[in-house]
Design a protein around this motif. Structure first.
Motif, PDB file in Angstrom:
ATOM      1  N   MET A  80     -65.116  11.020  31.972  1.00 49.38           N
ATOM      2  CA  MET A  80     -63.847  11.063  30.902  1.00 49.38           C
ATOM      3  C   MET A  80     -64.569  11.272  29.483  1.00 49.38           C
ATOM      4  SD  MET A  80     -61.556   7.875  29.575  1.00 49.38           S
ATOM      5  CE  MET A  80     -60.362   8.244  28.461  1.00 49.38           C
ATOM      6  N   ASN A  81     -64.029  12.408  28.921  1.00 44.47           N
ATOM      7  CA  ASN A  81     -64.588  12.822  27.596  1.00 44.47           C
ATOM      8  C   ASN A  81     -63.859  12.072  26.282  1.00 44.47           C
ATOM      9  OD1 ASN A  81     -65.775  14.323  25.549  1.00 44.47           O
ATOM     10  ND2 ASN A  81     -64.258  16.127  25.604  1.00 44.47           N
ATOM     11  N   LEU A  82     -64.466  11.247  25.646  1.00 46.83           N
ATOM     12  CA  LEU A  82     -64.072  10.550  24.720  1.00 46.83           C
ATOM     13  C   LEU A  82     -64.591  11.153  23.418  1.00 46.83           C
ATOM     14  CD1 LEU A  82     -64.547   6.648  25.644  1.00 46.83           C
ATOM     15  CD2 LEU A  82     -62.383   7.913  25.121  1.00 46.83           C
ATOM     16  N   ASP A  83     -63.998  12.406  22.840  1.00 47.84           N
ATOM     17  CA  ASP A  83     -64.179  12.941  21.816  1.00 47.84           C
ATOM     18  C   ASP A  83     -63.367  12.569  20.769  1.00 47.84           C
ATOM     19  OD1 ASP A  83     -61.651  13.514  22.017  1.00 47.84           O
ATOM     20  OD2 ASP A  83     -61.817  15.757  22.600  1.00 47.84           O
ATOM     21  N   ARG A  84     -63.654  12.891  19.384  1.00 47.41           N
ATOM     22  CA  ARG A  84     -63.346  12.299  18.319  1.00 47.41           C
ATOM     23  C   ARG A  84     -61.654  12.037  18.234  1.00 47.41           C
ATOM     24  NH1 ARG A  84     -66.794  13.931  12.890  1.00 47.41           N
ATOM     25  NH2 ARG A  84     -68.547  12.846  13.700  1.00 47.41           N
ATOM     26  N   ARG A  85     -61.092  13.135  18.755  1.00 45.74           N
ATOM     27  CA  ARG A  85     -59.467  12.917  18.825  1.00 45.74           C
ATOM     28  C   ARG A  85     -59.140  11.968  19.913  1.00 45.74           C
ATOM     29  NH1 ARG A  85     -55.204  16.106  17.723  1.00 45.74           N
ATOM     30  NH2 ARG A  85     -56.440  17.789  16.490  1.00 45.74           N
ATOM     31  N   MET A  86     -59.630  11.905  20.924  1.00 46.23           N
ATOM     32  CA  MET A  86     -59.306  10.724  21.750  1.00 46.23           C
ATOM     33  C   MET A  86     -59.666   9.238  21.422  1.00 46.23           C
ATOM     34  SD  MET A  86     -57.779   9.689  24.682  1.00 46.23           S
ATOM     35  CE  MET A  86     -57.727  11.529  25.663  1.00 46.23           C
ATOM     36  N   GLN A  87     -60.987   9.335  20.649  1.00 47.58           N
ATOM     37  CA  GLN A  87     -61.336   8.003  20.081  1.00 47.58           C
ATOM     38  C   GLN A  87     -60.311   7.398  19.066  1.00 47.58           C
ATOM     39  OE1 GLN A  87     -65.328   8.777  18.738  1.00 47.58           O
ATOM     40  NE2 GLN A  87     -65.981   8.452  20.813  1.00 47.58           N
ATOM     41  N   LEU A  88     -59.893   8.551  18.252  1.00 51.62           N
ATOM     42  CA  LEU A  88     -59.023   7.983  17.073  1.00 51.62           C
ATOM     43  C   LEU A  88     -57.400   7.754  17.602  1.00 51.62           C
ATOM     44  CD1 LEU A  88     -58.067   8.111  14.039  1.00 51.62           C
ATOM     45  CD2 LEU A  88     -57.486  10.298  14.258  1.00 51.62           C
ATOM     46  N   PHE A  89     -57.170   8.379  18.769  1.00 61.50           N
ATOM     47  CA  PHE A  89     -55.801   8.053  19.375  1.00 61.50           C
ATOM     48  C   PHE A  89     -55.949   6.556  19.968  1.00 61.50           C
ATOM     49  CE2 PHE A  89     -53.182   7.955  23.063  1.00 61.50           C
ATOM     50  CZ  PHE A  89     -51.796   8.322  22.478  1.00 61.50           C
ATOM     51  N   VAL A  90     -56.962   6.191  20.692  1.00 61.60           N
ATOM     52  CA  VAL A  90     -57.110   4.823  21.262  1.00 61.60           C
ATOM     53  C   VAL A  90     -57.008   3.846  19.940  1.00 61.60           C
ATOM     54  CG1 VAL A  90     -58.751   3.404  22.339  1.00 61.60           C
ATOM     55  CG2 VAL A  90     -58.203   5.650  23.135  1.00 61.60           C
ATOM     56  N   VAL A  91     -58.002   4.111  18.858  1.00 62.83           N
ATOM     57  CA  VAL A  91     -57.776   3.264  17.763  1.00 62.83           C
ATOM     58  C   VAL A  91     -56.563   3.038  17.095  1.00 62.83           C
ATOM     59  CG1 VAL A  91     -58.642   2.682  15.553  1.00 62.83           C
ATOM     60  CG2 VAL A  91     -60.296   3.247  17.331  1.00 62.83           C
ATOM     61  N   LEU A  92     -55.540   4.047  16.923  1.00 63.92           N
ATOM     62  CA  LEU A  92     -54.341   4.112  16.365  1.00 63.92           C
ATOM     63  C   LEU A  92     -53.450   3.311  17.121  1.00 63.92           C
ATOM     64  CD1 LEU A  92     -54.137   7.622  15.208  1.00 63.92           C
ATOM     65  CD2 LEU A  92     -54.677   5.777  13.708  1.00 63.92           C
ATOM     66  N   ALA A  93     -53.504   3.505  18.378  1.00 61.99           N
ATOM     67  CA  ALA A  93     -52.659   2.935  19.643  1.00 61.99           C
ATOM     68  C   ALA A  93     -52.910   1.281  19.596  1.00 61.99           C
ATOM     69  CB  ALA A  93     -52.913   3.594  20.733  1.00 61.99           C
ATOM     70  N   ALA A  94     -54.209   0.898  19.490  1.00 64.85           N
ATOM     71  CA  ALA A  94     -54.485  -0.360  19.550  1.00 64.85           C
ATOM     72  C   ALA A  94     -54.012  -0.977  18.163  1.00 64.85           C
ATOM     73  CB  ALA A  94     -55.968  -0.514  19.524  1.00 64.85           C
ATOM     74  N   VAL A  95     -54.313  -0.547  17.115  1.00 65.66           N
ATOM     75  CA  VAL A  95     -53.700  -1.139  16.024  1.00 65.66           C
ATOM     76  C   VAL A  95     -52.268  -1.412  15.885  1.00 65.66           C
ATOM     77  CG1 VAL A  95     -53.810  -1.107  13.387  1.00 65.66           C
ATOM     78  CG2 VAL A  95     -56.008  -0.606  14.553  1.00 65.66           C
ATOM     79  N   PHE A  96     -51.759  -0.077  16.465  1.00 68.29           N
ATOM     80  CA  PHE A  96     -50.332  -0.070  16.253  1.00 68.29           C
ATOM     81  C   PHE A  96     -49.744  -1.380  17.235  1.00 68.29           C
ATOM     82  CE2 PHE A  96     -46.199   1.020  18.307  1.00 68.29           C
ATOM     83  CZ  PHE A  96     -45.373   1.851  17.425  1.00 68.29           C
ATOM     84  N   VAL A  97     -50.123  -1.453  18.479  1.00 71.96           N
ATOM     85  CA  VAL A  97     -49.661  -2.547  19.361  1.00 71.96           C
ATOM     86  C   VAL A  97     -49.995  -4.043  18.763  1.00 71.96           C
ATOM     87  CG1 VAL A  97     -49.886  -3.399  21.504  1.00 71.96           C
ATOM     88  CG2 VAL A  97     -49.902  -1.186  21.293  1.00 71.96           C
ATOM     89  N   THR A  98     -50.997  -4.012  18.073  1.00 74.11           N
ATOM     90  CA  THR A  98     -51.447  -5.220  17.808  1.00 74.11           C
ATOM     91  C   THR A  98     -50.375  -5.749  16.485  1.00 74.11           C
ATOM     92  OG1 THR A  98     -53.614  -5.211  18.064  1.00 74.11           O
ATOM     93  CG2 THR A  98     -53.328  -6.661  16.488  1.00 74.11           C
ATOM     94  N   SER A  99     -50.172  -4.803  15.541  1.00 76.01           N
ATOM     95  CA  SER A  99     -49.356  -4.990  14.513  1.00 76.01           C
ATOM     96  C   SER A  99     -47.989  -5.397  14.986  1.00 76.01           C
ATOM     97  CB  SER A  99     -49.121  -3.688  13.504  1.00 76.01           C
ATOM     98  OG  SER A  99     -50.571  -3.431  12.982  1.00 76.01           O
ATOM     99  N   LEU A 100     -47.448  -4.639  15.910  1.00 77.17           N
ATOM    100  CA  LEU A 100     -46.410  -4.922  16.440  1.00 77.17           C
ATOM    101  C   LEU A 100     -46.164  -6.233  17.006  1.00 77.17           C
ATOM    102  CD1 LEU A 100     -43.396  -3.950  17.510  1.00 77.17           C
ATOM    103  CD2 LEU A 100     -44.388  -3.354  19.601  1.00 77.17           C
ATOM    104  N   VAL A 101     -47.104  -6.732  17.994  1.00 75.01           N
ATOM    105  CA  VAL A 101     -46.828  -8.044  18.794  1.00 75.01           C
ATOM    106  C   VAL A 101     -47.139  -9.095  17.618  1.00 75.01           C
ATOM    107  CG1 VAL A 101     -48.085  -9.446  20.314  1.00 75.01           C
ATOM    108  CG2 VAL A 101     -47.609  -7.009  20.709  1.00 75.01           C
ATOM    109  N   VAL A 102     -48.088  -9.166  16.749  1.00 73.34           N
ATOM    110  CA  VAL A 102     -48.313 -10.165  15.704  1.00 73.34           C
ATOM    111  C   VAL A 102     -47.080 -10.202  14.741  1.00 73.34           C
ATOM    112  CG1 VAL A 102     -49.710 -10.513  13.493  1.00 73.34           C
ATOM    113  CG2 VAL A 102     -50.700  -9.959  15.564  1.00 73.34           C
ATOM    114  N   GLY A 103     -46.522  -9.158  14.472  1.00 73.68           N
ATOM    115  CA  GLY A 103     -45.329  -9.333  13.697  1.00 73.68           C
ATOM    116  C   GLY A 103     -44.065  -9.792  14.574  1.00 73.68           C
ATOM    117  N   ASP A 104     -44.134  -9.796  15.695  1.00 71.98           N
ATOM    118  CA  ASP A 104     -43.190 -10.485  16.447  1.00 71.98           C
ATOM    119  C   ASP A 104     -43.385 -12.086  16.571  1.00 71.98           C
ATOM    120  OD1 ASP A 104     -41.766  -8.315  17.042  1.00 71.98           O
ATOM    121  OD2 ASP A 104     -42.836  -7.802  18.848  1.00 71.98           O
ATOM    122  N   LEU A 105     -44.421 -12.377  16.462  1.00 67.26           N
ATOM    123  CA  LEU A 105     -45.054 -13.850  16.879  1.00 67.26           C
ATOM    124  C   LEU A 105     -45.017 -14.554  15.542  1.00 67.26           C
ATOM    125  CD1 LEU A 105     -48.341 -13.441  19.053  1.00 67.26           C
ATOM    126  CD2 LEU A 105     -45.946 -14.305  19.722  1.00 67.26           C
TER     127      LEU A 105
END
Length: 249
Positions: A1-26
């Protein structure tokens, strides 16, 4: 699996997105006031992390395209359902008898259920509003990017957020508080919350440009360019240098 910068950024953005959503709900069961001078705004504390989701949606849309932004939206929705399910089960599991002792200083049944039973309704309201608002935001952002020929970042970022936040605010407040608060109070929460969200959306514009600059200049990731059909144009394929001896052969 090639974790280039574009893929790494995508994972970080998705993780922060999901965390913000769930924490906001709680945390959304807590109401607070903001004095705007001309009116006192009453809103859910959950609105603090939610602007982050719209900011990240714009960045995902900008650098990965509409399909990627929609994919992360569905991932966030799935994680919210997962959180909703876990909380519902946790509420139903009986408390240990020792928690009912007069000298017990930990979390008691009444406090736990008061917070997390309320969160279940907030979660439901938030999930409905979230899907409607996010897909609206993604579509408007994509449309404005296309009609402005991939220019005027401020217009597509702010414009898409203003419309989607209005829809999100109205839906979430009606679903969350109908039958709990008087209708007049719900309308007041919607109006005042949206005013604050307007101010937040405008104030986030410099951060959108900052995020855009950091991703493009520091990480070397270019935004997608939309064609006439609204889909990202394919990136040019870099030519591979062929050694002279290979060409000679």
């Amino acid at each position: 699996m090639n974790l280039d910068r574009r893929m790494q950024l995508f994972v970080v953005l998705a993780a922060v997105f999901v965390t913000s959503l769930v924490v906001g709900d709680l945390i959304g069961v807590k109401l607070f006031e903001v004095n705007l001078g001309f009116v006192v705004a009453v809103m859910s504390i959950g609105m603090l992390p939610f602007p982050v989701t719209f900011l990240l949606t714009d960045i995902l849309n900008e650098f990965y395209g509409k399909k990627a932004a929609r994919f992360v939206t569905w991932v966030g929705f799935s994680m919210a359902i997962f959180a909703f399910t876990v909380i519902a089960i946790a509420v139903e599991v009986p408390f240990a008898p020792l928690t009912r002792a007069p000298d017990f200083t930990g979390t008691v049944e009444g406090s736990f259920n008061n917070v997390f039973s309320g969160s279940q309704r907030i979660l439901l309201a938030s999930m409905i509003a979230y899907l409607v608002g996010q897909f609206c935001d993604i579509s408007i952002f994509n449309l404005l990017k296309r009609v402005t020929n991939n220019k005027m970042l401020w217009l597509r970022a702010t414009g898409s957020t203003l419309v989607s936040q209005l829809i999100d605010t109205a839906v979430v407040q009606f679903v969350a508080w109908t039958g709990v608060l008087p209708t007049a109070v719900i309308f007041n929460i919607i109006a005042t919350s949206y005013v604050v969200k307007l101010l937040v959306a405008v104030s986030l514009t410099p951060f959108i440009y900052l995020g855009h600059a950091l991703v493009e200049r520091k990480l070397g990731i270019k935004p997608v360019v939309l064609g006439a059909d609204g889909e990202p144009l394919p990136e040019p394929v870099a030519e591979v240098a062929v050694p002279a001896e290979t060409r000679a052969a």
